[in-house]
Design an enzyme around this catalytic site. Structure first.
Site, PDB file in Angstrom:
ATOM      1  N   HIS A   8     -12.099   4.938   6.796  1.00 21.40           N
ATOM      2  CA  HIS A   8     -12.850   3.715   7.074  1.00 21.40           C
ATOM      3  C   HIS A   8     -14.311   3.857   6.653  1.00 21.40           C
ATOM      4  CE1 HIS A   8     -13.594   5.930  10.936  1.00 21.40           C
ATOM      5  NE2 HIS A   8     -14.799   5.378  10.823  1.00 21.40           N
ATOM      6  N   HIS A  87     -21.757   5.061   7.982  1.00 28.36           N
ATOM      7  CA  HIS A  87     -21.079   6.291   7.589  1.00 28.36           C
ATOM      8  C   HIS A  87     -19.790   5.997   6.826  1.00 28.36           C
ATOM      9  CE1 HIS A  87     -19.008   5.365  11.431  1.00 28.36           C
ATOM     10  NE2 HIS A  87     -17.953   5.938  10.851  1.00 28.36           N
ATOM     11  N   GLU A 136     -18.189  11.162   8.453  1.00 30.55           N
ATOM     12  CA  GLU A 136     -17.295  11.461   9.564  1.00 30.55           C
ATOM     13  C   GLU A 136     -16.045  12.126   8.993  1.00 30.55           C
ATOM     14  OE1 GLU A 136     -14.898   9.208  13.202  1.00 30.55           O
ATOM     15  OE2 GLU A 136     -16.087   8.019  11.802  1.00 30.55           O
TER      16      GLU A 136
END
Length: 146
Positions: A8, A87, A136
C-alpha cells in the site's frame, strides 16, 4: 533479501471525509474498508482498494488522519498541511530476517517489529536512509487481509 509486492501507499490527510470523497469520486477507489483506530499512534486509518482489484490483487491506499496533536503523523502534517504521501509499504516473507538485513545495510530501523493495522508484523525504515521515502516493511499476510 528481496522485497515483495507493494502492499500500500500511506497518505497523511488532515480531513478523512474530504480524502475519502477524493479517492472514491475522483480516483475511483472501489471499496472503502472499515475505520481502524490505532490508539498508541493516535491515528485513524481507512484502507481503500484500487480499481485494479481488491486487497489481495491490487495495491491499496491507506489514508491516515491524526486523532491528536502528538500522533505519529502530526509532524508530517505540520510540514505538509494539505497532506500527502507519507510512506510506501512493501511485503517481505520474514519480518525478522528483513529487519536484520536492513540493519546490516546500515539503515535505521524505527523500533522493533510490531503489529500493524491488520495485526500483521511491521516496522519502518527511516526515510533519510531510503532515498527520502519512509518505508514500511510488512510480513506477507498468511491469510487474506480484511
Amino acid at each position: 533479501m528481496q522485497l515483495g509486492r507493494l502492499n500500500h501507499v500511506g497518505i497523511a490527510v488532515p480531513d478523512m471525509e474530504a480524502a475519502l470523497a477524493h479517492w472514491t469520486g475522483v480516483m475511483g477507489a472501489t471499496h472503502v474498508h472499515e475505520p481502524i483506530v490505532i490508539e498508541r499512534a493516535g491515528i485513524l486509518i481507512r484502507f481503500l482498494d484500487t480499481p485494479a482489484g481488491g486487497a489481495m490483487n491490487g495495491t491499496q491506499v491507506e489514508l491516515i488522519q491524526p486523532l491528536r496533536a502528538d500522533s505519529t503523523v502530526s509532524p508530517f502534517l505540520a510540514e505538509n498541511p494539505g497532506g500527502g504521501q507519507h510512506h510506501l509499504c512493501f511485503e517481505v516473507p520474514d519480518i525478522h530476517e528483513a529487519k536484520a538485513w536492513f540493519e546490516a545495510q546500515g539503515k535505521r530501523v524505527l523500533g522493533e517489529p510490531r503489529p500493524g493495522a491488520h495485526g500483521h508484523p511491521i516496522f519502518f525504515v527511516h526515510g533519510d536512509d531510503m532515498g527520502g521515502i519512509l518505508t514500511e516493511i510488512l510480513e506477507t499476510p498468511k491469510e487474506p487481509q480484511p
